[in-house]
Design a protein around this motif. Structure first.
Motif, PDB file in Angstrom:
ATOM      1  N   TRP A  13       3.247   2.417   4.602  1.00 54.73           N
ATOM      2  CA  TRP A  13       1.890   2.933   5.266  1.00 54.73           C
ATOM      3  C   TRP A  13       2.157   4.626   5.495  1.00 54.73           C
ATOM      4  CZ3 TRP A  13      -2.358   0.950   5.269  1.00 54.73           C
ATOM      5  CH2 TRP A  13      -2.613  -0.589   5.059  1.00 54.73           C
ATOM      6  N   SER A  39      -4.443 -10.398   1.721  1.00 54.34           N
ATOM      7  CA  SER A  39      -5.199  -9.156   1.615  1.00 54.34           C
ATOM      8  C   SER A  39      -6.662  -9.415   2.270  1.00 54.34           C
ATOM      9  CB  SER A  39      -5.457  -9.002  -0.022  1.00 54.34           C
ATOM     10  OG  SER A  39      -4.216  -9.142  -0.525  1.00 54.34           O
ATOM     11  N   ALA A  54      -6.766  -7.313   5.791  1.00 56.48           N
ATOM     12  CA  ALA A  54      -7.120  -6.080   5.987  1.00 56.48           C
ATOM     13  C   ALA A  54      -8.588  -5.765   6.272  1.00 56.48           C
ATOM     14  CB  ALA A  54      -6.564  -5.159   4.662  1.00 56.48           C
ATOM     15  N   THR A  74      -9.456  -6.664   9.890  1.00 55.69           N
ATOM     16  CA  THR A  74      -9.188  -5.705  10.718  1.00 55.69           C
ATOM     17  C   THR A  74     -10.095  -4.562  10.773  1.00 55.69           C
ATOM     18  OG1 THR A  74      -6.825  -6.168  10.486  1.00 55.69           O
ATOM     19  CG2 THR A  74      -7.103  -4.079  11.439  1.00 55.69           C
ATOM     20  N   PHE A 126      -9.173  -5.759  -1.566  1.00 57.09           N
ATOM     21  CA  PHE A 126      -7.880  -5.380  -1.316  1.00 57.09           C
ATOM     22  C   PHE A 126      -7.017  -6.367  -2.109  1.00 57.09           C
ATOM     23  CE2 PHE A 126      -9.851  -3.863   2.594  1.00 57.09           C
ATOM     24  CZ  PHE A 126      -9.270  -2.727   2.785  1.00 57.09           C
TER      25      PHE A 126
END
Length: 175
Positions: free
Chosen positions: A28, A66, A69, A72, A114
């Motif tokens: 990250w 995936s 993501a 979120t 993603f």
């Protein structure tokens, strides 16, 4: 989980998940670096699309984990994003199983995929459906696999943006 030996994790079939979790802080930090270096080109890509259309829909999608993501990001961006942009999160499996329910021909759409490998059949199919069903279709591919099908498909496509994230080899031992 990090207190287990590699052999114990193998026996529990937890080695891959443990490796992924273990490397996340480093990955990250590198992702933030990638975004920082490219943010102006990313901004220009999006502003060009926003400038062409009164309303734009952004669909965050992915297969399996995936998809989280987008789950979120979408609620946060609904609050913070530009008013002309609608943010949704829809799993690739949902798009592929019922595309008419999720894809609107007349709504300019940016599909943000993603995809760690960039090869999952449902991710590739979701993009194909978007390309075929939506008049003004754009895409952003976020993957760590420059050789994945999604990355290969967008080479030279002015309506697409490829964001390559750091790729990590399998960790042999955590200790």
């Amino acid at each position: 989980m990090f207190n287990l030996t590699s052999e114990q994790m193998e026996r529990l079939k937890a080695i891959h998940t443990t490796q992924e979790v273990h490397q996340q802080p480093t990955v990250w930090k590198e992702v933030v670096g990638v975004f920082s270096k490219q943010k102006e080109s990313y901004r220009q890509f999006l502003e060009a699309i926003y400038g062409k259309h009164e309303q734009v829909r952004v669909i965050f999608t992915g297969a399996g984990t995936s998809a989280f993501a987008g789950d979120t990001l979408a609620p946060i961006l609904r609050k913070l994003g530009p008013e002309q942009v609608v943010f949704d999160s829809i799993a690739t499996t949902d798009i592929v199983s019922n595309p008419e329910e999720y894809l609107d021909k007349k709504t300019p759409t940016i599909l943000v995929s993603f995809a760690r490998s960039g090869n999952s059949p449902e991710s590739v199919a979701a993009v194909s459906l978007g390309e075929n069903m939506i008049e003004h279709f754009y895409q952003v591919i976020v993957t760590c696999n420059k050789d994945g099908q999604l990355a290969k498909n967008v080479k030279g496509d002015a309506n697409s943006l490829l964001i390559l994230t750091p790729s990590r080899p399998t960790i042999k031992a955590l200790r």
